[in-house]
Design an enzyme around this catalytic site. Structure first.
Site, PDB file in Angstrom:
ATOM      1  CG  LEU A  21      18.416  73.124  -6.978  1.00 22.85           C
ATOM      2  CD1 LEU A  21      18.755  72.034  -5.988  1.00 22.85           C
ATOM      3  CD2 LEU A  21      17.522  72.589  -8.090  1.00 22.85           C
ATOM      4  N   GLY A  22      17.159  77.411  -5.615  1.00 21.46           N
ATOM      5  CA  GLY A  22      16.355  78.341  -4.825  1.00 21.46           C
ATOM      6  C   GLY A  22      17.238  79.199  -3.960  1.00 21.46           C
ATOM      7  N   GLY A  24      17.113  81.248   0.094  1.00 24.97           N
ATOM      8  CA  GLY A  24      16.427  81.490   1.355  1.00 24.97           C
ATOM      9  C   GLY A  24      17.159  82.526   2.179  1.00 24.97           C
ATOM     10  N   GLY A  25      16.780  82.610   3.441  1.00 24.73           N
ATOM     11  CA  GLY A  25      17.378  83.598   4.311  1.00 24.73           C
ATOM     12  C   GLY A  25      18.832  83.311   4.623  1.00 24.73           C
ATOM     13  CG  MET A  26      20.006  80.286   6.948  1.00 25.14           C
ATOM     14  SD  MET A  26      19.989  78.629   7.675  1.00 25.14           S
ATOM     15  CE  MET A  26      21.740  78.300   7.785  1.00 25.14           C
ATOM     16  CB  VAL A  29      19.756  75.490  -2.467  1.00 28.82           C
ATOM     17  CG1 VAL A  29      19.996  73.986  -2.561  1.00 28.82           C
ATOM     18  CG2 VAL A  29      19.548  75.890  -1.012  1.00 28.82           C
ATOM     19  CG  ASP A 137      13.136  75.558  11.834  1.00 26.93           C
ATOM     20  OD1 ASP A 137      12.020  76.022  12.152  1.00 26.93           O
ATOM     21  OD2 ASP A 137      13.756  75.959  10.828  1.00 26.93           O
TER      22      ASP A 137
END
Length: 568
Positions: A21-22, A24-26, A29, A137
């Site tokens: 799905l994508g 990110g920085g962590m 997904v 956040d």
């Protein structure tokens, strides 16, 4: 959704991965499926972060935060293993866009949708704060839009209000442009910090831009602490609530219960609360989910007591290099839908999951992938200036075929005067004056009109060193601006504005230089005794249309250029 690559695992815990799905920085997904056929979103952290004890502590805290939150406005978590070699968690998959994606693609939300957004987020934050937590956040990419209302996600940096030493002295955790001033300065953060972030999110939803502008992280943090928010475009009672949320002093911000009550008094429950393009985007995502589910058949439930032998995935199972075993027992109970009120906790959640004796919790929150969010989460020193570019919104294709806000803006800038090649209507006469001027000058020297040559205008015209370089510079400007025109969808917004200002100056320069060329021709021609030596020069066939058409069109072009320059 993108197909899995060779570097992607095929199984996480007991879940089969279908698509990516994508990222990110962590971590990454994935769209996954449980043995019973439930579609979930799984967040698998990056291997480099998995080896960081501080990150593991924050990730485990995310699991605890999710366990304590089971109410409206949040996404239910289904499973997690923060103690695995590569930690992961699973949450219900919500086929809806993030607020950041929806606003950038389809524009600001209308007022009824803004009140519904405020109502949903206020109730969600009320539950967070009642659990003794501070989200820390709240930003547009952490708000999902669903037909039933907004959902608040990602408690990866939420912490209990009485925890004080986890992040260390002098560190700031949050998203520049949406964090509170006390958070930006590294001071004690309480529930009021989430209300400031909520106000920034509401301003973004109402205007399509952050209330403290863009730029580097250091610039954003400085404006956030010292400048008042830009709320142009936010109107009425809603604007007053947003302004109170964005108060610099935490004590001046309204209580979350007051926000929820005010929003509930204004919300309209008739029909869909989202604009039609956003509803179409949700339908498109739902269709993609159905296609994905049709493409992959669900795995059969293992029989009690019978060993199941899936392919091992290093670092993602109970133990490295071992194959997980299917545990006998009853079929799992149905999980709650996103945003639903909590009911009796299922036995599987009370019992826990993972290796026996570890006490691994079964609930956590997840960060669903959001395309091109506003400024990313950052961990920054609070007292030293931080350099670096802010997140740059890139052009994105709308799944519904509707052009994004950036595409519409670029399309508006590149029409009309935004086509530098149209400047040929000015450049061609300039080149004609340059070429024909050589013959005109020789005739003026050979057959002078002494009375006219003695005047000042003729003397100015004879000093014509500027004509060739000015014309060549304008030709180069046309080529450069026309070439850069095709890159406007991929460059920074500041460069787009710079290009638009350059276009305005380019047209102003075209008008000015062509006017000087025309005056040069008239003054030199007056110094030529054409009555006695061959009549008027052929350049009059160029000068006549320039005076007629240029006199009618150039003032309009000049006004449009000045307006463009002012807007840029």
């Amino acid at each position: 959704m993108r197909p899995l690559t060779e570097t992607d695992p095929r199984r996480v815990g007991s879940y089969r991965l279908l698509y990516r799905l994508g990222e990110g920085g962590m971590g990454r997904v994935y769209l996954g499926r449980s043995r019973g056929g439930r579609t979930v979103a799984l967040k698998v952290v990056h291997g480099a972060l998995a080896g960081d004890p501080g990150f593991r502590t924050r990730f485990a805290r995310e699991v605890r935060a999710a366990q304590s939150l089971r109410g409206a406005g949040t996404v239910p978590v289904l499973d997690a293993d923060p103690d695995a070699e590569v930690p992961w968690l699973a949450t219900a998959y919500v086929p809806g866009p993030a607020l950041s994606e929806a606003v950038l693609a389809h524009g600001p939300l209308p007022e009824p949708a803004l009140w519904r957004l405020l109502s949903g987020l206020a109730h969600a934050l009320d539950g967070v704060h009642r659990a003794g937590l501070v989200h820390r956040d709240v930003k547009p990419s952490n708000v999902l839009l669903s037909p039933s209302g907004p959902l608040l996600i990602d408690f990866g940096i939420a912490r209990s209000a009485d925890e004080t030493a986890l992040t260390g002295t002098g560190l700031v955790v949050g998203s520049p442009g949406f964090m509170s001033p006390e958070q930006a300065e590294g001071r004690t953060v309480g529930p009021a910090a989430d209300l400031f972030s909520l106000g920034a999110v509401l301003a973004f939803a109402a205007t399509g831009r952050g209330p403290f502008g863009g730029g580097s992280v250091a610039e954003l943090l400085y404006r956030l602490v010292h400048h008042e928010p830009d709320l142009a475009g936010v109107e009425g009672p809603f604007a007053e609530l947003v302004r109170r949320c964005l108060a610099k002093r935490p004590d001046d911000r309204p209580a979350v219960a007051e926000l929820a009550a005010t929003a509930d008094a204004h919300r309209e429950d008739s029909g869909s609360w989202l604009p039609a393009p956003v509803v179409a985007a949700i339908a498109q995502k739902a269709e993609e989910l159905l296609n994905a589910e049709a493409e992959f058949e669900p795995e059969p439930e293992p029989e009690p007591g019978r060993r199941r032998e899936p392919r091992p995935e290093p670092g993602l199972g109970p133990e490295r290099g071992q194959e997980p075993r299917a545990e006998p027992g009853p079929r799992p109970e149905p999980e709650p839908e996103p945003g639903a009120e909590p009911g009796p906790e299922p036995r599987s959640a009370r019992a826990g999951a993972g290796t026996a004796g570890t006490g691994t919790p079964t609930a956590a929150t997840t960060v669903l992938p959001q395309p091109a969010p506003p400024p990313r989460t950052a961990v920054l020193p609070s007292r030293a200036p931080v350099r670096g570019p802010a997140a740059v919104p890139r052009a994105r294709a709308s799944s519904t075929g509707v052009p994004s806000a950036r595409e519409r803006a670029v399309r508006a800038l590149t029409t009309g005067l935004g086509r530098p090649v149209l400047g040929l209507f000015y450049l061609v006469p300039m080149v004609a004056f340059l070429v024909g001027g050589v013959d005109l000058l020789s005739r003026a020297v050979d057959h002078p009109s002494l009375s006219d040559q003695a005047q000042g205008p003729y003397q100015w015209a004879m000093n014509d060193w500027w004509r060739v370089p000015a014309t060549l510079l304008l030709i180069a400007a046309m080529v450069g601006l026309q070439g850069y025109r095709g890159r406007l969808l991929t460059v920074r917004p500041g460069r787009v504005r710079l290009w638009s200002a350059g276009i305005a100056l380019y047209w102003i320069a075209l008008i000015a230089v062509l006017t000087l060329h025309l005056l040069w021709f008239l003054f030199v021609h007056n110094g030529f005794d054409y009555y006695e030596h061959g009549g008027q020069h052929w350049l009059w066939w160029v000068a006549g249309p320039v005076m007629v058409l240029g006199g009618g069109i150039s003032p309009l072009v000049l006004v449009m250029s000045l307006i463009r320059l002012f807007k840029a």
